[in-house]
Design an enzyme around this catalytic site. Structure first.
Site, PDB file in Angstrom:
ATOM      1  N   LYS A 245       1.062  -1.298   0.002  1.00  0.00           N
ATOM      2  CA  LYS A 245      -0.096  -0.137   0.041  1.00  0.00           C
ATOM      3  C   LYS A 245       1.030   1.217  -0.190  1.00  0.00           C
ATOM      4  O   LYS A 245       1.978   1.356   0.836  1.00  0.00           O
ATOM      5  CB  LYS A 245      -0.920  -0.056   1.119  1.00  0.00           C
TER       6      LYS A 245
ATOM      7  N   SER B 105      -9.956  -0.986   6.837  1.00  0.00           N
ATOM      8  CA  SER B 105      -9.327  -0.774   5.272  1.00  0.00           C
ATOM      9  C   SER B 105      -8.611  -2.001   4.856  1.00  0.00           C
ATOM     10  O   SER B 105      -8.121  -2.188   3.603  1.00  0.00           O
ATOM     11  CB  SER B 105      -8.261   0.269   5.317  1.00  0.00           C
TER      12      SER B 105
ATOM     13  N   SER C  66      -9.988   1.126   2.517  1.00  0.00           N
ATOM     14  CA  SER C  66      -8.903   2.102   1.642  1.00  0.00           C
ATOM     15  C   SER C  66      -8.004   1.357   0.793  1.00  0.00           C
ATOM     16  O   SER C  66      -7.391   2.187  -0.283  1.00  0.00           O
ATOM     17  CB  SER C  66      -8.372   3.306   2.582  1.00  0.00           C
TER      18      SER C  66
HETATM   19  N1  GLN Z   1     -13.391   3.193   6.064  1.00  0.00           N
HETATM   20  C1  GLN Z   1     -12.957   3.975   7.090  1.00  0.00           C
HETATM   21  C2  GLN Z   1     -12.481   5.279   7.062  1.00  0.00           C
HETATM   22  O1  GLN Z   1     -12.718   5.829   5.849  1.00  0.00           O
HETATM   23  C3  GLN Z   1     -11.663   2.787   7.342  1.00  0.00           C
HETATM   24  C4  GLN Z   1     -10.496   3.367   6.645  1.00  0.00           C
HETATM   25  C5  GLN Z   1      -9.134   2.606   7.003  1.00  0.00           C
HETATM   26  O2  GLN Z   1      -9.354   1.683   7.917  1.00  0.00           O
HETATM   27  N2  GLN Z   1      -8.135   3.180   6.919  1.00  0.00           N
HETATM   28  O3  GLN Z   1     -12.037   5.932   7.909  1.00  0.00           O
END
Ligand code: GLN
Length: 475
Positions: A79, A178, A154
């Protein structure tokens, strides 16, 4: 889902035994990238030349009879919020475009020491804020199983890279889901380890009390191997747990006889019926394998989303204060320092990141701190208490990972609140600091994959992996 691509375990074994070479395996993956990446957009950067050099080195080491690491020659994607020395790390944000970290994240070093071949840096929602990878400043990633749909987020690029066969495994980060949610939407295994089990050193911070790194893989055995490589104490991360990494690869065949599996008695609304049907099948499969199903409740579950969307933005507003045009990436030149800060941040951050910074700054401001941030911390305590009570009755809890299968691109972009609802089942784990993983368990609407989430208490990874392995056998 049938498993069309070679696994980490198979690739590592075939390279070590001389059945194939690291260069051959890499070229195979690069060819797939060539074929489909223009359509999928899993990567911000494909590191072709470095990857070729590493693969050649692995092959040379094999020829020279050197001792090989457990991932020797395995192509892995990272990532793009993980620091890679001398290689651009953008967090899919314009504000970091062009920034090359002076050091590697600990997880990157550990992968290198294990012999992995890094193939590239994957796309994400800007600074990991989102659930669909549509918040990337460089354009969305598409789901390789249906390119009209999102891969989740994400870490959508990391999920897509594995699902499309561009890499045998990848790393993502999970602050509120994410890793698990994109794994679920792309038909992969995805692990959010116990807070502190995997080093955060060199991971660009989003919400430091919630962030954890974990793997995306095709199989549970691959995920166990990846965890053993990246996990364990790191003196460079002050929140790293002192315990040695427990063995996970050795527990996968132990079965689930005698284990108690928690089932949420009061399922929140909004789950697709096909997802609920797969949950029933999962409970039945574990029961048939010798586990007992017990009903549990998490009364504070309904407050978790709200609490997360205060805690995470609050921490983000502080963590992202460092992007001021002075030390990293882009700068908008203006007449004086103060307006340079403002102009750089206005031009460099996207809409979702600005929304979070404003939310977080507001929640932390004098006069509102107790009402918002303080209350959110209390919910955090409540959900920890709920879990503690539940884990007196069961060893792991099963829930859906995501209430729905992968949704069409653009479906939720106009309404951030519906996007936030994707995280209902994943967020409690991060608030509690516990472990959880998503395991593919058949398909739902539109023939898209459904993921079952296995939740375990802190350091419950060995039991969690046993259950995951049984689910995999049953599916
Ligand atoms: N969807 C969640 C957010 O937007 C989780 C994101 C994540 O785990 N980085 O904060």
């Amino acid at each position: 889902m049938t498993q069309p691509f070679a696994t980490v375990v198979d690739i590592a074994r075939d390279i070590a035994s001389g059945n194939t070479s690291a260069v051959e395996v890499l070229e195979h993956h690069l060819a797939r990238i060539n074929e489909r990446e223009h359509d999928i957009h899993a990567f911000n950067l494909v590191t072709t030349e470095q990857a070729r050099a590493t693969a050649q080195q692995v092959d040379a080491d094999i020829k020279a009879g050197k001792k090989l690491g457990p991932l020797a020659g395995v192509p892995i994607a990272l990532k793009d919020n993980m620091c890679t020395r001398g290689i651009e790390t953008t967090c899919s944000s314009k504000i970091l475009e062009g920034w090359k970290p002076p050091y590697d994240a600990t997880v990157v070093t550990r992968l290198q020491q294990a012999g992995a071949v890094m193939v590239g840096k994957t796309n994400l929602d800007e600074f990991a804020m989102g659930s669909s990878t549509e918040n990337s400043a460089f354009g969305p990633t598409k789901n390789p199983l249906d390119t009209t749909r999102v891969p989740g987020g994400s870490s959508g690029g990391s999920a897509a890279a594995v699902a499309a066969g561009f890499a045998a495994a990848s790393l993502g980060s999970d602050t509120g889901g994410s890793i698990r949610q994109p794994a679920s939407l792309c038909g992969l295994v995805g692990v959010k380890p116990t807070y502190g089990l995997v080093s955060r050193q060199g991971i660009v911070a989003f919400a430091s009390s919630l962030d954890q790194v974990g793997p995306f893989t095709h199989t549970v055995a691959d995920a166990a191997l990846m965890m053993e490589v990246i996990g364990g104490h790191d003196p460079l991360d002050s929140t790293s747990l002192p315990q040695p990494m427990p063995s996970l690869t050795s527990v996968l065949g132990q079965g689930v006889t005698g284990l108690r599996i928690g089932r949420l008695a009061d399922m929140p609304d909004g789950c697709e019926p096909e997802v609920l049907a797969r949950m029933d099948a999962a409970y039945a499969a574990l029961q048939a394998a010798g586990a007992t199903i017990v009903d549990i409740s998490l009364p504070s579950l309904s407050y978790c989303l709200t609490a997360y969307y205060l805690v995470a933005p609050a921490e983000a507003s502080s963590n992202l204060a460092r992007y001021d045009g002075v030390r990293y990436g882009m700068r908008v030149e203006t007449a004086d320092l103060h307006s340079m800060y403002g102009a750089t941040r206005a031009a460099g951050f996207g809409a979702e990141v600005k929304r979070r910074i404003m939310l977080g700054t507001y929640a932390l401001s004098a006069g509102y701190f107790d009402a918002y941030y303080g209350k959110a911390l209390k919910v955090r305590r409540l959900i920890a208490n709920d879990f503690a009570a539940a884990y007196e009755k069961c060893d792991v809890i099963l829930t859906p990972t995501s209430p729905t299968v992968a949704f069409p691109l653009g479906d939720k972009t106009s309404d951030p609140l519906t996007m936030y609802l994707c995280d209902i089942f994943t967020i409690p784990t991060n608030l509690a600091g516990h472990a959880a993983m998503s395991v593919p368990f058949g398909t739902g609407a539109h023939n898209m994959p459904v993921g079952v989430q296995v939740l375990a208490p802190a350091l419950g990874e060995p039991t969690m992996f046993r259950v995951a392995a049984e689910l995999e056998r049953a599916s």
